[in-house]
Design a protein around this motif. Structure first.
Motif, short mmCIF file in Angstrom:
data_model
loop_
_atom_site.label_atom_id
_atom_site.label_comp_id
_atom_site.label_asym_id
_atom_site.label_seq_id
_atom_site.Cartn_x
_atom_site.Cartn_y
_atom_site.Cartn_z
N ASN A 175 15.89 20.59 -9.59
CA ASN A 175 16.08 22.02 -9.79
C ASN A 175 15.01 22.53 -10.76
O ASN A 175 14.10 21.79 -11.16
N GLY A 176 15.10 23.78 -11.16
CA GLY A 176 14.05 24.38 -11.98
C GLY A 176 13.87 23.74 -13.34
O GLY A 176 12.81 23.92 -13.97
N ALA A 177 14.85 22.95 -13.80
CA ALA A 177 14.74 22.30 -15.11
C ALA A 177 14.51 20.79 -15.01
O ALA A 177 14.28 20.13 -16.01
N GLY A 178 14.54 20.26 -13.79
CA GLY A 178 14.51 18.81 -13.63
C GLY A 178 13.12 18.23 -13.50
O GLY A 178 12.23 18.82 -12.86
N THR A 179 12.92 17.06 -14.08
CA THR A 179 11.69 16.28 -13.90
C THR A 179 12.04 14.83 -13.58
O THR A 179 11.36 13.90 -14.01
N PHE A 180 13.10 14.62 -12.85
CA PHE A 180 13.52 13.27 -12.51
C PHE A 180 12.54 12.65 -11.51
O PHE A 180 11.97 13.35 -10.67
N ILE A 199 0.88 -1.17 0.00
CA ILE A 199 0.00 0.00 0.00
C ILE A 199 0.91 1.22 0.00
O ILE A 199 1.82 1.32 0.83
N ALA A 200 0.70 2.12 -0.94
CA ALA A 200 1.63 3.23 -1.13
C ALA A 200 0.91 4.57 -1.22
O ALA A 200 -0.23 4.66 -1.70
N ARG A 201 1.62 5.60 -0.79
CA ARG A 201 1.21 6.99 -0.97
C ARG A 201 2.24 7.65 -1.88
O ARG A 201 3.42 7.77 -1.53
N GLU A 202 1.80 8.06 -3.06
CA GLU A 202 2.70 8.63 -4.06
C GLU A 202 2.25 10.03 -4.44
O GLU A 202 1.06 10.29 -4.62
N ASP A 203 3.22 10.93 -4.59
CA ASP A 203 2.92 12.34 -4.88
C ASP A 203 3.93 12.85 -5.89
O ASP A 203 5.14 12.91 -5.61
N THR A 204 3.47 13.22 -7.08
CA THR A 204 4.35 13.77 -8.11
C THR A 204 4.54 15.27 -7.98
O THR A 204 5.24 15.88 -8.79
N ASP A 205 3.92 15.89 -6.99
CA ASP A 205 4.05 17.33 -6.70
C ASP A 205 3.45 18.20 -7.80
O ASP A 205 3.92 19.31 -8.08
N VAL A 206 2.41 17.71 -8.43
CA VAL A 206 1.62 18.51 -9.37
C VAL A 206 0.15 18.39 -8.98
O VAL A 206 -0.23 17.49 -8.21
N ALA A 207 -0.68 19.29 -9.47
CA ALA A 207 -2.09 19.26 -9.14
C ALA A 207 -2.70 17.92 -9.53
O ALA A 207 -2.55 17.46 -10.66
N GLY A 208 -3.36 17.26 -8.58
CA GLY A 208 -3.97 15.97 -8.84
C GLY A 208 -3.00 14.81 -8.87
O GLY A 208 -3.38 13.70 -9.23
N PRO A 258 8.63 20.98 -14.85
CA PRO A 258 10.00 21.04 -14.33
C PRO A 258 10.02 21.68 -12.94
O PRO A 258 9.26 22.61 -12.67
N GLY A 259 10.86 21.15 -12.08
CA GLY A 259 10.96 21.66 -10.72
C GLY A 259 10.08 20.95 -9.73
O GLY A 259 10.19 21.20 -8.51
N ALA A 260 9.20 20.06 -10.18
CA ALA A 260 8.35 19.31 -9.26
C ALA A 260 9.19 18.33 -8.46
O ALA A 260 10.16 17.76 -8.97
N ASP A 261 8.82 18.12 -7.21
CA ASP A 261 9.59 17.27 -6.29
C ASP A 261 8.75 16.08 -5.82
O ASP A 261 7.98 16.18 -4.86
N PRO A 262 8.87 14.94 -6.48
CA PRO A 262 8.05 13.78 -6.11
C PRO A 262 8.51 13.13 -4.80
O PRO A 262 9.70 13.18 -4.44
N THR A 263 7.56 12.52 -4.10
CA THR A 263 7.84 11.73 -2.89
C THR A 263 7.02 10.45 -2.94
O THR A 263 5.97 10.41 -3.62
N ALA A 264 7.46 9.43 -2.21
CA ALA A 264 6.73 8.16 -2.21
C ALA A 264 7.01 7.40 -0.92
O ALA A 264 8.14 7.41 -0.41
N LEU A 265 5.97 6.76 -0.40
CA LEU A 265 6.06 5.96 0.82
C LEU A 265 5.22 4.71 0.64
O LEU A 265 4.09 4.78 0.14
N ALA A 266 5.74 3.55 1.03
CA ALA A 266 4.99 2.30 0.88
C ALA A 266 5.29 1.36 2.05
O ALA A 266 6.38 1.38 2.62
N ILE A 267 4.30 0.53 2.37
CA ILE A 267 4.44 -0.55 3.33
C ILE A 267 3.97 -1.81 2.63
O ILE A 267 2.86 -1.84 2.07
N GLY A 268 4.80 -2.84 2.61
CA GLY A 268 4.44 -4.01 1.84
C GLY A 268 4.96 -5.32 2.38
O GLY A 268 5.60 -5.38 3.43
#
Length: 336
Positions: free
Chosen positions: A300-305, A34-43, A321-331
């Motif tokens: 950074n301002g140009a990155g989408t890694f 079960i994971a919580r994932e966030d790409t740091d963009v709307a929705g 560009p510049g979005a900062d994704p995060t992710a957490l999971a328990i499995g």
């Protein structure tokens, strides 16, 4: 009459003797979380059930036949399975599909096989190419090559700790660039030490070849392991050079537990991204473990890694560009 019965008994036993020379194994991994994932963009924030946060779920068939004089025939067919939906990969045995011969000379396989760089990347990733933050984000169609279809492959026997790998994948094109891929690798393993280097060349364009290379190292002392690598996908053309560096450590705790940490640096032209990943695995038995995995990427301002796990990726769209994704999971993972 007794001679006829004895002859019949011996004849009937021959298939059983032949069968004893062969072995076939069914194996696999079932991994769900079960994971919580966030790409740091709307929705872009969601809670999901994932398959393969630590290891891609799979089922495989492998076997050997003793041909005598130290020679064996081998095969391996391995299919990916999405445990959350039950769906299979688009290619049935896309993970690995080979047949080959193994002996004192080493191993020769034909089919769909892992590349020399894939071997080095796997052995120098502290996360074992599982959990969020693994170096699997280096492998895609525009970076480095992990598997080769239509390939002929060679792995030498280990000599004084050294092993040579080589591969040639045919692009099988009728016109235009061949799309052929050639690769070579050198690995050294002795006790807790691992060192490796690999190189690929891809004929993707009519002029100028894509180049891929990787260096990896690892060392284990007692309960602690340290691993790192540097990988480059240098595609022909301006601003196409991708670079990734990983450095991680792991420590066994409490007999059944293991803690992991990995830091990662990604660069391509002006785009840069820094990642930190943490994970914990707790063994319930030899085949079953539970885990938690957490990672955060800062672009950074140009990155989408993005952030990759074994069977999962959390990546911002190219338009953010510049979005900062995060992710957490328990499995939980079970191997058989």
């Amino acid at each position: 009459m007794q001679r006829k019965l004895l002859a019949a008994a011996l004849f009937a036993s021959l298939p059983l003797v032949a069968a004893a020379q062969s072995s076939v194994t069914i194996y696999g991994i079932a991994d769900a979380s079960i994971a919580r994932e966030d790409t740091d963009v709307a929705g872009g924030s969601r809670t999901v059930v994932n398959s393969g946060n630590q290891s891609s779920s799979r089922i495989g068939f492998r076997g050997t036949e003793d041909l005598g004089n130290g020679l064996k025939a081998i095969f391996n067919l391995e299919a990916g399975v999405a445990l959350d939906t039950g769906a299979g990969d688009s290619a049935l045995f896309g993970r690995r599909a080979v047949v080959g011969l193994e002996g004192g000379f080493g191993l020769i396989t034909i089919g769909r096989e892992y590349t020399p760089i894939a071997s080095i990347a796997g052995q120098s990733d502290i996360l074992g190419q599982g959990f969020y933050g693994t170096n699997l984000s280096s492998f895609n169609a525009t970076r480095l090559t992990r598997r080769l279809s239509n390939s002929v492959n060679y792995k030498s026997s280990t000599m004084s700790g050294f092993r040579v790998t080589a591969a040639y994948g045919l692009g099988e094109t009728g016109t235009g660039p061949s799309l052929d891929t050639a690769g070579v690798g050198l690995e050294y393993a002795n006790g807790g030490l691992f060192l490796g280097a690999g190189y690929h060349q891809v004929e993707r364009l009519a002029t100028g070849d894509d180049k891929e290379y990787a260096f990896g190292a690892g060392y284990k002392f007692g309960a602690i392991e340290v691993k790192g690598n540097y990988m480059v996908g240098d595609r022909t053309g301006a601003n196409n050079k991708f670079e990734q560096m990983n450095l991680g450590a792991a420590m066994a705790v409490g007999g059944a537990g293991k803690v992991f940490v990995n830091v990662q640096r990604n660069e391509q032209a002006s785009a840069k991204g820094n990642l930190i990943a943490l994970a914990y695995s707790h063994s319930l038995s030899k085949r079953t473990n539970v885990y938690t995995t957490l990672a955060s990427m800062r672009n950074n301002g140009a990155g989408t890694f993005g952030i990759n796990a074994s069977g999962v990726n959390v990546t911002p769209p190219a338009t953010a560009p510049g979005a900062d994704p995060t992710a957490l999971a328990i499995g939980m993972r079970h191997s058989f």
